[in-house]
Design a protein around this motif. Sequence first.
Motif, PDB file in Angstrom:
ATOM      1  N   LYS A   2       0.858  -1.182   0.000  1.00  0.00           N
ATOM      2  CA  LYS A   2       0.000   0.000   0.000  1.00  0.00           C
ATOM      3  C   LYS A   2       0.897   1.235   0.000  1.00  0.00           C
ATOM      4  CE  LYS A   2      -2.006   1.545   3.820  1.00  0.00           C
ATOM      5  NZ  LYS A   2      -2.892   1.718   4.978  1.00  0.00           N
ATOM      6  N   GLU A   4       0.877   5.416   0.493  1.00  0.00           N
ATOM      7  CA  GLU A   4       0.079   6.547   0.974  1.00  0.00           C
ATOM      8  C   GLU A   4       0.972   7.689   1.413  1.00  0.00           C
ATOM      9  OE1 GLU A   4      -2.087   6.106   4.667  1.00  0.00           O
ATOM     10  OE2 GLU A   4      -0.679   4.588   5.356  1.00  0.00           O
ATOM     11  N   GLU A   5       0.439   8.894   1.272  1.00  0.00           N
ATOM     12  CA  GLU A   5       1.157  10.063   1.738  1.00  0.00           C
ATOM     13  C   GLU A   5       1.021  10.148   3.251  1.00  0.00           C
ATOM     14  OE1 GLU A   5       1.826  14.776   0.764  1.00  0.00           O
ATOM     15  OE2 GLU A   5       0.444  13.598  -0.476  1.00  0.00           O
TER      16      GLU A   5
END
Length: 141
Positions: A2, A4-5
Motif C-alpha cells: 500500500k 500513501e502520503e
Amino acid sequence: MKIEELEADRTWLAFDPMRQLRPHLTSTGFVKLVNEVQRPEGYRLVASWDGELGRVVAAVGFRQVTSLAYGRHLVIDDLSTILAARGRGHATRLLAWSEREARRLGCEHIHLDAGTHRYEAHRLYLRTGFTIAAFHFTRRL
C-alpha cells in the motif's frame, strides 16, 4: 503493498527506511527536521507499506519547485527502502506514484540526485526511464 502520503503526525513511520539513506539522523531529529523545516518549504513524504511485515518499508520525500532551466518540476530528495524489503518493487512503485503526482501538478520533469557510489539506485533510475542529464557539484563551506 500500500502506498500513501504521510501527514505530519505520521512522519515517524518513514524513519526506518530513511535511516538507511540518512544514517546520521535520529528518529526525533528526523521528525523534527521534516515537520518543522522541510514541510513548511513544501516537502512531502510518501510511504510504501509491506503487508507481510505490516509496516512502512520504503519512502520517498519530494518537493515541487520552479526554475528558469526546467520550469515546474518535482525534485526527489530522498528515496529509500529498508534492506529486508529491497528487490520487491517498493521503490519502483514509489517512483511511479511520484510520476503520477508530478503530472497531476503540471510538472514538466522529475529530478533526483544519487550519490556516485549508489550503483543499485543508478540501475533502478535508468531502468525506470531516468537519464543522467547533468553533474551535481557541491562545495563544503
